[in-house]
Scaffold this motif. Structure first.
Motif, PDB file in Angstrom:
ATOM      1  N   TYR A  90       0.806  -1.225   0.000  1.00  0.00           N
ATOM      2  CA  TYR A  90       0.000   0.000   0.000  1.00  0.00           C
ATOM      3  C   TYR A  90       0.843   1.282   0.000  1.00  0.00           C
ATOM      4  O   TYR A  90       0.291   2.376   0.000  1.00  0.00           O
ATOM      5  CB  TYR A  90      -0.954  -0.014   1.201  1.00  0.00           C
ATOM      6  CG  TYR A  90      -2.043  -1.049   1.048  1.00  0.00           C
ATOM      7  CD1 TYR A  90      -3.181  -0.766   0.282  1.00  0.00           C
ATOM      8  CD2 TYR A  90      -1.927  -2.301   1.624  1.00  0.00           C
ATOM      9  CE1 TYR A  90      -4.175  -1.717   0.113  1.00  0.00           C
ATOM     10  CE2 TYR A  90      -2.914  -3.259   1.456  1.00  0.00           C
ATOM     11  CZ  TYR A  90      -4.026  -2.963   0.713  1.00  0.00           C
ATOM     12  OH  TYR A  90      -5.010  -3.901   0.538  1.00  0.00           O
TER      13      TYR A  90
ATOM     14  N   TYR B 129       0.073   4.040  -2.271  1.00  0.00           N
ATOM     15  CA  TYR B 129      -1.307   4.536  -2.229  1.00  0.00           C
ATOM     16  C   TYR B 129      -1.602   5.263  -0.924  1.00  0.00           C
ATOM     17  O   TYR B 129      -2.747   5.540  -0.613  1.00  0.00           O
ATOM     18  CB  TYR B 129      -2.289   3.383  -2.391  1.00  0.00           C
ATOM     19  CG  TYR B 129      -2.129   2.639  -3.692  1.00  0.00           C
ATOM     20  CD1 TYR B 129      -2.801   3.074  -4.838  1.00  0.00           C
ATOM     21  CD2 TYR B 129      -1.319   1.519  -3.782  1.00  0.00           C
ATOM     22  CE1 TYR B 129      -2.657   2.397  -6.030  1.00  0.00           C
ATOM     23  CE2 TYR B 129      -1.167   0.836  -4.974  1.00  0.00           C
ATOM     24  CZ  TYR B 129      -1.833   1.280  -6.092  1.00  0.00           C
ATOM     25  OH  TYR B 129      -1.703   0.624  -7.283  1.00  0.00           O
TER      26      TYR B 129
ATOM     27  N   ALA C 174      -5.111  -2.260  -4.685  1.00  0.00           N
ATOM     28  CA  ALA C 174      -3.747  -1.741  -4.761  1.00  0.00           C
ATOM     29  C   ALA C 174      -2.921  -2.598  -5.710  1.00  0.00           C
ATOM     30  O   ALA C 174      -2.564  -3.734  -5.395  1.00  0.00           O
ATOM     31  CB  ALA C 174      -3.128  -1.749  -3.372  1.00  0.00           C
TER      32      ALA C 174
ATOM     33  N   PHE D 269      -8.086   3.267  -8.554  1.00  0.00           N
ATOM     34  CA  PHE D 269      -7.940   2.812  -7.185  1.00  0.00           C
ATOM     35  C   PHE D 269      -9.232   3.131  -6.448  1.00  0.00           C
ATOM     36  O   PHE D 269      -9.620   4.293  -6.360  1.00  0.00           O
ATOM     37  CB  PHE D 269      -6.758   3.518  -6.519  1.00  0.00           C
ATOM     38  CG  PHE D 269      -6.467   3.009  -5.150  1.00  0.00           C
ATOM     39  CD1 PHE D 269      -5.829   1.786  -4.982  1.00  0.00           C
ATOM     40  CD2 PHE D 269      -6.841   3.716  -4.035  1.00  0.00           C
ATOM     41  CE1 PHE D 269      -5.563   1.295  -3.719  1.00  0.00           C
ATOM     42  CE2 PHE D 269      -6.577   3.227  -2.763  1.00  0.00           C
ATOM     43  CZ  PHE D 269      -5.937   2.020  -2.607  1.00  0.00           C
TER      44      PHE D 269
ATOM     45  N   ASN E 108     -10.936   3.550  -3.149  1.00  0.00           N
ATOM     46  CA  ASN E 108     -10.440   3.673  -1.776  1.00  0.00           C
ATOM     47  C   ASN E 108     -11.523   3.533  -0.721  1.00  0.00           C
ATOM     48  O   ASN E 108     -11.260   3.667   0.454  1.00  0.00           O
ATOM     49  CB  ASN E 108      -9.706   5.002  -1.594  1.00  0.00           C
ATOM     50  CG  ASN E 108     -10.641   6.185  -1.739  1.00  0.00           C
ATOM     51  OD1 ASN E 108     -11.760   6.030  -2.221  1.00  0.00           O
ATOM     52  ND2 ASN E 108     -10.204   7.357  -1.331  1.00  0.00           N
TER      53      ASN E 108
ATOM     54  N   TYR F 272      -3.418  -7.921  -3.447  1.00  0.00           N
ATOM     55  CA  TYR F 272      -2.911  -7.226  -4.617  1.00  0.00           C
ATOM     56  C   TYR F 272      -4.109  -6.904  -5.507  1.00  0.00           C
ATOM     57  O   TYR F 272      -5.024  -7.719  -5.644  1.00  0.00           O
ATOM     58  CB  TYR F 272      -1.968  -8.122  -5.423  1.00  0.00           C
ATOM     59  CG  TYR F 272      -0.642  -8.476  -4.773  1.00  0.00           C
ATOM     60  CD1 TYR F 272      -0.321  -8.065  -3.489  1.00  0.00           C
ATOM     61  CD2 TYR F 272       0.303  -9.221  -5.490  1.00  0.00           C
ATOM     62  CE1 TYR F 272       0.894  -8.403  -2.926  1.00  0.00           C
ATOM     63  CE2 TYR F 272       1.522  -9.553  -4.930  1.00  0.00           C
ATOM     64  CZ  TYR F 272       1.810  -9.153  -3.638  1.00  0.00           C
ATOM     65  OH  TYR F 272       3.016  -9.495  -3.081  1.00  0.00           O
TER      66      TYR F 272
END
Lengths: 558, 312
Positions: free
Chosen positions: A137, A140, A158, A348, A350, A430
């Protein structure tokens, strides 16, 4: 069955106690004590609870092969439970009672859990126990850090080692393959062409096995999945799935497409098709079971859905073996001039991830479990399984699967039994587009060798007919959108934006069925009525809110 | 016992009675506690209706908003639609549920073949035990365009096109009423059957000797015998006039019948619970309680005036 489990667990408990006692009687010179500090992973058996707001069946992790292996490594077992019925009711009850499972995958309920302070910050734990978590991570960090500076969840997207675009993406418009076959595999690009083909086929074959063919159906009978029908104007206009808005590539303005010409065009087309008897009237009333049963019956010529909504149906159709009755997703847009955007750009998400609740007894242990889960070997385990059992490695070091292994990887029951169904998604992981250091793809079906074997005879015939190598070749290359996806922008519970979304959604639910099912002569009237109602809502503020958030994201503030 | 009017002796009598009924008092104490803990203490939660409530925060950390939640509720145009639906649906349930259960009880009581009677009773109350999720699925399947109802009506030439039952808003109340009756009639009957067993059989014998027909016996003996129970249950049900049920409407409702299927509970779920707006949910709950309270008291007083059996 039950009895056996009981026996097993009590035996395990007895064993554990004996081991513990043995450990104690040996004096405390040894290391294996319960409070193992630092990076030492304790293997003392323990069971934690996991609650997922996605769909799945309840299970004990150790009853699956993957869960068992992970338990041997860490001593941790999971009682995995998933929501039954309405997710927001369940989360409301959990929050009101303040009684949480150890870890939660809140999916759409995240904002509520954060609001209630139900999740603990992970920053220090990661710092202390999470070398692998930091590795995965690390890039990110600004995206997973909440506004208050804390990390509450570890998301599922991620990507490690770059970006490998999937060989077989799907759109939302599906067509039965026999329709394409019947007309010699024509090019289908626009909405008109798509429905034309269905109409022609239906006219030619009004019944299958004595039952009427169903021209077109979509899943709009359940409130929670009404987006299936409302999201389409965005895709047809050449935008990827951003939720309720379309984001201008130049100005980065977010515009709602509800109440626009784009939406009207989609509904007018459905209305026209309905007047020809080609839209299944149960589109707005069937529940999910009825709907999926329809899809697997082979009577449906075309439908609209995201592939993840209908996984069970597509896998079952594949297992059934008749390629003509299976479906293929096509990049349908409004006009020839529009470039489709069905393939997700590197993105991504989140606000989907796993968090540790305030009720968790031993967060450090859980973080260690996650860290252990994020090693290369274990990531291979949750996606590929065990070498020699569920996959093999050829001379060039490429990971491959035999046909039998592939059949298993595609089989719902096997996936549950082995644990793929539980461990390959809703855990720290992943991202789907990751690549291992040795160059192998993280997701088996992204590995070109596997994707190639995965094709059935029918797949190959279809691709040959269109002179394509993979299904991905149907689609345009994704365009980079640094804010993507806009739907993951959190709206605070009870905020004006959320109230707007709810009201707008209510309106759509009420008017879509009327717009589609009314007679073509009435369409204009109903549309105007809908528009009048819609214009009473405060759309401008919502758009401004989204535009600001998107601009922030572009500036790196997630 | 001669009673004097002085307060002092009254107290004495009270304590004397109390000590006499010590056991009874002790036995009822746990239930009194139960009521206080589970029925009265939660009333404290009503304070949420006046707050912008954030779960898991201290009482002192909450923001007070006065009557904002009530204002939102009563100013929301949808509120009056869902209120109408709630009232209509619960009235339908009340009337239909009542009539069918009483009629079924009367008919069952007239059956002489015990085996047949038992069978009918079992079959009629079985649906009560299946969950609404399953029941709704059965209803949805039966009412689908290719479901049994449409097939039957088509065969009988009553319709020439399958009807999309759940897609027509106007049909929803009817469908709901029938579904509720199907699911609950057997269960509701039990209490009336129990009431009938308390009727003295000699009354029937006497009536028979006097030449009363079966219908006359039902009308003049069975029904009056059930009356106290009927009135009591009616009063209790009136207290639930704003509770039209939740699961059935939630599971059978869809975009096409939303104008008729959405009731107060679903509205509260959507705008209260789902949006974490617990204040609004509580305000709606308070509103419901107050209305129920008024109905219950009125019905009870009416019963009292008319000299009928009553709740208190």
């Amino acid at each position: 069955m039950h009895r056996k489990k009981w026996l097993q667990s009590s035996l395990a408990a007895v064993m554990a106690t004996t081991l513990l006692l043995a450990g104690c009687s040996n004096g405390n010179a040894g290391e294996g004590s319960s409070k193992s500090g630092g990076s030492e992973v304790s293997t003392e058996p323990v069971t934690y609870s996991y609650f997922g707001f996605g769909n799945n069946r309840d299970v004990m992790a150790s009853d699956t092969t993957i869960g068992k292996i992970l338990q041997e490594q860490t001593g941790v077992d999971w009682k995995m439970e998933f929501v039954v019925g309405d997710a927001s009711t369940k989360s409301g009850v959990m929050i009101a009672g303040g009684d949480y499972p150890d870890v939660i995958s809140p999916v759409g309920e995240l904002a509520k859990f954060l609001d209630a302070g139900a999740l603990i910050p992970l920053n220090d734990l990661i710092e202390e126990y999470g070398p692998n978590i930091k590795r995965v991570y690390g890039d990110y960090m600004n995206k997973i850090t909440h506004e208050d500076g804390n990390i509450y969840i570890l998301p599922y997207t991620a990507n490690v080692n770059g970006y490998l675009s999937p060989p077989d993406p799907t759109s939302t418009f599906w067509m039965q393959r026999r329709v394409l076959k019947e007309f010699g595999y024509p090019e289908v690009k626009t909405l008109d062409q798509y429905f034309d083909l269905i109409e022609q086929y239906q006219a030619k074959y009004p019944t299958v096995d004595g039952k009427d063919t169903i021209g077109f159906v979509t899943f709009a009978g359940t409130a929670g999945e009404f987006f299936t029908i409302t999201n389409q104007p965005m895709h047809l206009a050449g935008y990827p799935n951003e939720g309720a808005v379309m984001v201008d590539m130049e100005t980065h303005e977010a515009k709602l497409y509800q109440g626009t010409e784009d939406e009207k065009r989609w509904l007018a087309k459905l209305n026209e098709m309905n007047s020809k008897g080609l839209v299944d009237p149960e589109t707005f009333t069937a529940n999910k079971d009825q709907y999926l049963a329809k899809l697997t019956s082979g009577r449906v010529l075309g439908f609209v859905n995201y592939s993840w909504q209908i996984n069970d149906a597509t896998t079952n159709l594949r297992t059934a073996g008749d390629d003509d009755l299976r479906y293929v997703a096509l990049p349908i847009v409004y006009d020839e001039s529009i470039t489709d955007a069905y393939v997700d750009p590197p993105s991504f998400v989140n606000n989907r991830g796993l968090g540790i609740s305030v009720s968790a007894k031993d967060p450090a242990r859980i973080i260690k479990y996650w860290d252990n889960l994020l090693t290369d070997e274990n990531q291979k385990l949750v996606q590929w399984g065990e070498e020699g059992v569920t996959y093999s490695v050829n001379e060039e070091g490429r990971m491959v699967m035999s046909e039998e292994q592939l059949t298993n990887r595609n089989d719902n029951d096997f996936k549950r039994k082995y644990g793929f169904a539980y461990f390959d998604y809703e855990w720290p992981r992943y991202g789907d587009n990751s690549v291992y250091d040795d160059g192998n793809a993280h997701v088996p079906f992204n590995q070109p060798e596997v994707a190639a074997i995965n094709y059935t005879e029918g797949d190959k015939a279809l691709l040959d007919a269109y002179k394509l190598k993979t299904f991905g070749d149907f689609y345009a290359e994704p365009v980079e959108r640094p804010w993507y996806p806009a739907w993951s922008i959190e709206r605070e519970p009870g905020s004006p934006e959320q109230l707007f979304s709810q009201r707008a959604g209510d309106l759509q639910q009420k008017y879509y069925s009327r717009l589609v099912l009314s007679s073509p002569a009435e369409f204009e009237n109903v549309w105007n009525e809908y528009l009048a109602e819609y214009n009473k809502l405060d759309a401008a503020d919502f758009e401004e809110f989204m535009t600001n958030k998107i601009k922030n994201r572009i500036d790196g503030k997630w | 016992m001669p009673q004097s009017n002085t307060g002092d002796s009254r107290v004495k009598v009270f304590f004397k009675e109390l000590s006499k009924q010590k056991m009874l008092m002790l036995m009822s104490l746990p239930f009194l506690l139960w009521v206080i803990i589970f029925k009265y203490l939660p009333l404290w939660g009503w304070t949420i209706a006046f707050q912008k409530f954030k779960p898991a925060r201290d009482f002192l950390d909450q923001t007070w908003v006065g009557l904002d939640n009530f204002k939102f509720l009563f100013q929301e145009p949808q509120f009056y639609r869902v209120l109408r639906n709630t009232l209509v649906m619960s009235s339908i349930n009340l009337v239909l549920g009542f009539v069918t259960a009483i009629v079924l009880a009367l008919l069952l009581n007239e059956l002489r073949k015990v085996f047949f009677k038992r069978t009918v009773q079992t079959i009629s109350y079985l649906p009560y035990f299946i969950s609404w999720v399953v029941a709704a699925n059965i209803v949805q399947t039966a009412l689908a365009p290719e479901g049994i109802v449409n097939v039957l009506l088509l065969r009988l030439n009553l319709i020439d096109q399958p009807v999309l039952w759940l897609g027509v808003g106007e049909y929803f109340w009817g469908i709901l009423g029938v579904t509720e009756v199907w699911k609950n009639v057997g269960w509701n009957t039990i209490i009336y059957l129990a009431a009938i067993t308390t009727i003295d059989p000699s009354q029937y014998e006497a009536a028979e000797i006097d030449g009363a027909s079966r219908l006359q016996r039902m009308w003049y003996i069975t029904l009056p015998g059930m009356k106290p129970v009927i009135v009591l249950i009616l009063i209790m049900n009136l207290g639930h006039i704003l509770e039209s049920g939740f699961e059935a409407q939630y599971l059978l409702g869809n975009g096409m019948n939303i104008d008729y299927s959405e009731n107060l509970d679903i509205f509260v779920l959507k705008y209260g619970m789902q949006m974490n707006n617990f204040g609004l949910a509580t305000a709606a709950g308070m509103f419901k309680t107050v209305v129920s309270f008024i109905f219950l008291i009125t019905a009870n007083n009416l019963a009292k005036r008319m000299g009928e059996s009553r709740l208190y």
